[in-house]
Design an enzyme around this catalytic site. Structure first.
Site, short mmCIF file in Angstrom:
data_model
loop_
_atom_site.label_atom_id
_atom_site.label_comp_id
_atom_site.label_asym_id
_atom_site.label_seq_id
_atom_site.Cartn_x
_atom_site.Cartn_y
_atom_site.Cartn_z
CG HIS A 186 -0.30 -0.19 2.52
ND1 HIS A 186 0.15 -1.43 2.96
CD2 HIS A 186 0.00 0.69 3.50
CE1 HIS A 186 0.69 -1.30 4.16
NE2 HIS A 186 0.62 -0.02 4.51
CD GLN A 187 2.90 5.64 -2.81
OE1 GLN A 187 3.75 4.93 -2.30
NE2 GLN A 187 3.21 6.62 -3.60
#
Length: 192
Positions: free
Chosen positions: A147-148
């Site tokens: 996840h960013q």
């Protein structure tokens, strides 16, 4: 005494609930215990309890989803560093950036840029922290699903609380931030 009862007390009385008054105010954040204890955190890349895999199966409000793309989606961070803290995730349960397909990498980047534009339009941050922690040792809270982070920042948004109390004051409810961002998200094909 319940948390509601403690909130109704004058500050002087609330300070003494847990013992002798010590001159320190308390900023209670009991919701963070789930994060501290790792509740809902997948143990490995094959864990079926991944919250990032579960979110797309819920309605947008319940899943805190701001936008659903083709290969990736955007949702609110349940334990935000700042108001409007977003996560861009692939639908596929992969843990490493090198495991993304070309299409996933492109969409992850496009959604990150769109998230920044929407945050600028709706909340006017002074800057951003963008980041991806690869592996638990690198700081990933949920290392099993890539996840960013897209964290809007404002001058003066950091104070003594995170350093002294290991607590962050967030001035906006997650539901309100999700509604604000989802309403401003451009229609499909209008991201650029």
């Amino acid at each position: 005494m319940s948390g509601e009862d403690a909130r109704a007390l004058p500050v002087e009385d609330a300070r003494s609930i847990a013992g002798v008054p010590d001159g320190f105010g308390r900023f209670w954040t009991p919701y963070r215990m789930a994060y501290i204890h790792g509740e809902g955190k997948p143990r490995d890349a094959s864990d079926a309890q991944c919250p990032f895999c579960a979110a797309p199966g819920k309605g947008d409000e319940d899943g805190l989803i701001v936008h659903r793309g083709r290969t990736c989606f955007v949702l609110m961070n349940l334990f935000p560093y700042n108001s409007g803290h977003l996560l861009v995730c692939p639908y596929r349960h992969v843990s490493d950036y090198t495991e993304l397909t070309c299409e996933e990498r492109v969409e992850l980047g496009e959604l990150t840029a769109t998230a920044m534009r929407v945050e600028r339009e709706t909340a006017h941050p002074d800057g951003f922290n963008l980041g991806m922690n690869q592996g638990a040792i690198a700081g990933a809270g949920i290392a099993a699903h890539l996840h960013q982070h897209v964290v809007p920042r404002w001058g003066g948004d950091a104070n003594f609380l995170p350093i002294i109390a290991q607590t962050k004051a967030i001035p906006e409810l997650l539901e309100d931030a999700r509604a604000r961002l989802a309403a401003a998200w451009p229609a499909e094909g209008m991201e650029k």
